[in-house]
Every structure is written in C-alpha cells, then in structure tokens.
Scaffold this active site. Structure first.
Site, short mmCIF file in Angstrom:
data_model
loop_
_atom_site.label_atom_id
_atom_site.label_comp_id
_atom_site.label_asym_id
_atom_site.label_seq_id
_atom_site.Cartn_x
_atom_site.Cartn_y
_atom_site.Cartn_z
N TYR A 41 34.63 26.96 -12.48
CA TYR A 41 33.81 27.88 -13.22
C TYR A 41 32.15 27.64 -12.72
O TYR A 41 32.45 26.00 -13.02
CB TYR A 41 33.10 28.08 -14.55
CG TYR A 41 32.14 28.47 -15.38
CD1 TYR A 41 32.05 30.47 -15.69
CD2 TYR A 41 31.24 27.50 -15.56
CE1 TYR A 41 30.46 30.55 -15.79
CE2 TYR A 41 29.47 28.71 -16.11
CZ TYR A 41 29.85 29.56 -15.95
OH TYR A 41 28.85 30.98 -16.44
N GLU A 60 25.32 32.49 -11.52
CA GLU A 60 26.55 32.28 -11.98
C GLU A 60 28.00 32.43 -10.44
O GLU A 60 28.17 33.87 -10.55
CB GLU A 60 27.56 32.67 -13.03
CG GLU A 60 28.12 32.65 -14.04
CD GLU A 60 28.53 33.46 -15.13
OE1 GLU A 60 28.19 32.69 -16.41
OE2 GLU A 60 28.99 34.45 -15.14
#
Ligand code: GDP
Ligand code: MN
Length: 355
Positions: free
Chosen positions: A97, A177
C-alpha cells in the site's frame, strides 16, 4: 473531484509511472480483439470493488464477452460503470500500500505506506504504517525510509517515489493512493490500482481537466428526498448557511450543493437537472457570492436551464461578486429577476410554496 481508476492511471503514465497495459471498453466491438488472460475492472468511483465482484481475472478468451456484460450490469455501492478497464494480468509477487495525501491538520503532504496492500488493507494494524511528511526537498530521505520500510533497494524505490510525488504536485491532487503497488514476479513495480482525488479549487490551472465526474458533481448532498426547496450556492460555508436559512423559515431543504470555485455553465446546469429529479420541489434558491466563481457563468446556466429543463420550478436568485454586472445584464435580457438578499429569496420562495 474523484477520478476513475483508468483516468488516474493515465495521469500516472504521463509521469512515467509503471501501469499495466490496458484499454477501456465502452461498447461490445471493443471486446473483439481482447485475449485471455486479462483482468476486467469495473470503473466505478468507489473502492472495494475486488470484494464485490467488480474485478475479475478471466483465464479463457471465450469468457471475456460474458464477463464484460455481467460487469456492465453489476451495481457496486449504487454505481453501474460506463466503462470497463481491461488490463494485462500481472503476476504478483507482493502487494503493498502506498499513498500521498494532503494533511490539513499539519498542512503538509504525508507519505503513507504499508508492507501489505491489496483488498485487506483496512485490516492492517494502524500502528504498522509508515507515515511521514514529504516534500520536494525530502524526497531522497523519504525514498530511503520507504525502501527500508518495504524492504527494497533504494535504487528501485527512488524513481517510483519521485514520479509519484511529481504526479501528485503537477495534478494538484489531494489524494493519490496506489493499492496494490504490485511487486511482480519479474522483480519490477507496477501500480495495480489507483485512487486519485484532485483539488477542485485548482481547476483554473487545468483547462484540460475533462473527467467522468465533472466539477460540481462532487459537492451535491441529498438531504431529504421529500424536500421542497432546492439550493444552489458556492462555497461549502455559504451552501450550509443557505440550507440552514431555508430550514429556519420553516421550509424543507432538499439538498446541499456547493458548486465550487471552477463552476462552469455545464456543471451548474447539471445541478439543476439533479434538483428537478426531486418530486416535491417547489422552488430553487440560488445564493452565489462569487469570488473565483463567475456570476455570468451562473447566469448562463440559469438561462440554459430555463430553456432546456421542462417543469423547472420558480427560481429565486441572489447573485453578488465577480462579473455581477454581466450576469445582471444577461438575466435582465431574458426577463429573469434577481433579488438582492437571501432573505428576500426565502420570503419569495415561501410565497411560491404556499401558492
Ligand atoms: P479494489 O478492490 O477496488 O481496490 O480493486 P483493485 O484494483 O485493487 O483489485 C483488487 C485485487 O485484485 C488486487 O488487490 C489484486 O489482488 C487483484 N488483482 C488486480 N489486478 C490483478 C492482476 O493483474 N493480477 C493478479 N494476480 N491479481 C490482480
Ligand atoms: Mn485497490
């Protein structure tokens, strides 16, 4: 303004970030040249598609058409996609992530990462994240910290982070993101998914912004489906005050709408279209205190709305600020009245309601 995955990935590619080869599918003819294995991804403006069946790996070419059509009709969190993204299947070694975001509390940009990314990211223990401030001067230090945290060579991480930071800054992003950031079986990085949110207030710097979600879509909130008064205002504060003022006069506001700084005729027109979908709307109160917003753009939208939208309820309009004179002239030519205060608009709207 939130971008769809394929729109965000186009912006990443422009900054030389690695994305899977892929293309968008909007009609059945787009499918004919696709071959398996491929990953088909529903382009809806929400996350968590993987768990809801919106991301499908197809291993047989014969199954592509059926999968595309089932994705096209699959509703995800209330959205059905206009576009399906078809990508090459990436062989995953590891999923991480990685994100950049504006932190309003500390007034800086944060680099947030987790060693384990993918669909279960929300189950990660919040204390395990790397979470550091990042800016142009600290890119080398941040690359080192990220490389150490994720366990890769700095030479592999540095270009990735530099390009990501560029993509963030150049596009006036609030959030960028990458989840998952895929480390492939060929020992390279690929941005597997991208969620990007751009700052509407920077629209004036980006005349080429042309995304699925238009400016002005973002800040529409349904308050009450049985509401009788539609509201259109600019700036979240003024929009909230307008809603409150409507309620304080004993009327029921149907919606909150902040048309935002870069509102143009098209986005304002869209707002009218949304409001007239409410069944019980009796009047629309328009309260604009224009700074970056231009009154004449709003006036043009009002005129177009009057021409194009059947059954438009009475409009009670208060305009002030940038290009007010132009707007007043435009409206006057069409015999559309403006009022000088919100109070007058509300009283008039109340009258319209009681007719
Ligand atoms: P989201 O659920 O909306 O965040 O959609 P993602 O694009 O992140 O996809 C969800 C998951 O599907 C990813 O975390 C991967 O595990 C898997 N996935 C997506 N693309 C590929 C791919 O090309 N290859 C493989 N093996 N898995 C993929
Ligand atoms: Mn994802």
């Amino acid at each position: 303004m939130k971008l769809l995955e394929y729109e965000a990935k186009e912006l990443l590619a422009r900054e030389s970030l690695p994305i899977p080869n892929g293309r968008i599918i909007t009609s059945p003819t787009d499918i004919s040249t696709l071959t398996a294995p491929t990953v088909l991804k529903s382009q809806v403006p929400v996350g968590g598609r993987g768990k809801l069946g919106g991301v499908v790996i197809v291993e047989q070419t014969a199954k592509i058409a059926a999968t595309v059509s089932s994705l096209q009709s699959l509703k995800i969190k209330g959205y059905t996609p206009k576009v399906i993204l078809a990508e090459e299947k990436i062989q995953i070694q590891n999923e991480h992530y990685l994100s950049l975001l504006v932190d309003r509390a500390t007034s800086d940009i944060r680099l947030v990462a987790h060693t384990s990314g993918g669909v279960e990211v929300e189950n990660n223990n919040s204390t395990d994240f790397l979470n550091i401030a990042i800016n142009a001067a600290s890119l080398t230090d941040c690359s080192r910290a990220l490389a150490r945290y994720l366990g890769y060579e700095e030479s592999l991480i540095q270009p990735l982070l530099v390009h990501l930071y560029d993509a963030f800054i150049k596009n006036d992003a609030l959030l960028l993101e990458i989840n998952p950031l895929i480390y492939t079986q060929e020992d390279t990085f690929v941005c597997g998914d991208c969620k990007m949110e751009l700052d509407d207030m920077a629209a004036f710097r980006h005349t080429n912004w042309n995304f699925e979600e238009k400016l002005g879509d973002t800040n529409f909130v349904v308050l009450n489906k049985k509401g009788t008064i539609g509201t259109i205002a600019n700036g979240a504060g003024l929009a909230m005050a307008t809603v409150d003022a409507v309620a304080s006069k004993g009327m029921m506001p149907a919606n909150f709408l902040d048309i935002g700084g870069g509102a143009d005729t098209e986005s304002v027109l869209k707002a009218f279209q949304k409001i007239v979908e409410f069944e019980d709307i009796r009047a629309i109160v328009i309260n604009i205190f224009a700074g970056i917003t231009r009154c004449d753009e709003v006036a043009k939208a009002i005129i177009t709305a009057k021409e194009q939208i059947r059954d438009l309820p009475p409009l009670f309009i208060r305009l002030a600020g940038t290009n007010f004179e132009k707007a007043a002239a435009l409206l006057e030519a069409q015999h559309i009245q403006t009022l000088s205060t919100l109070e007058e608009c509300l009283l008039a709207a109340k009258g319209a309601k009681n007719e």
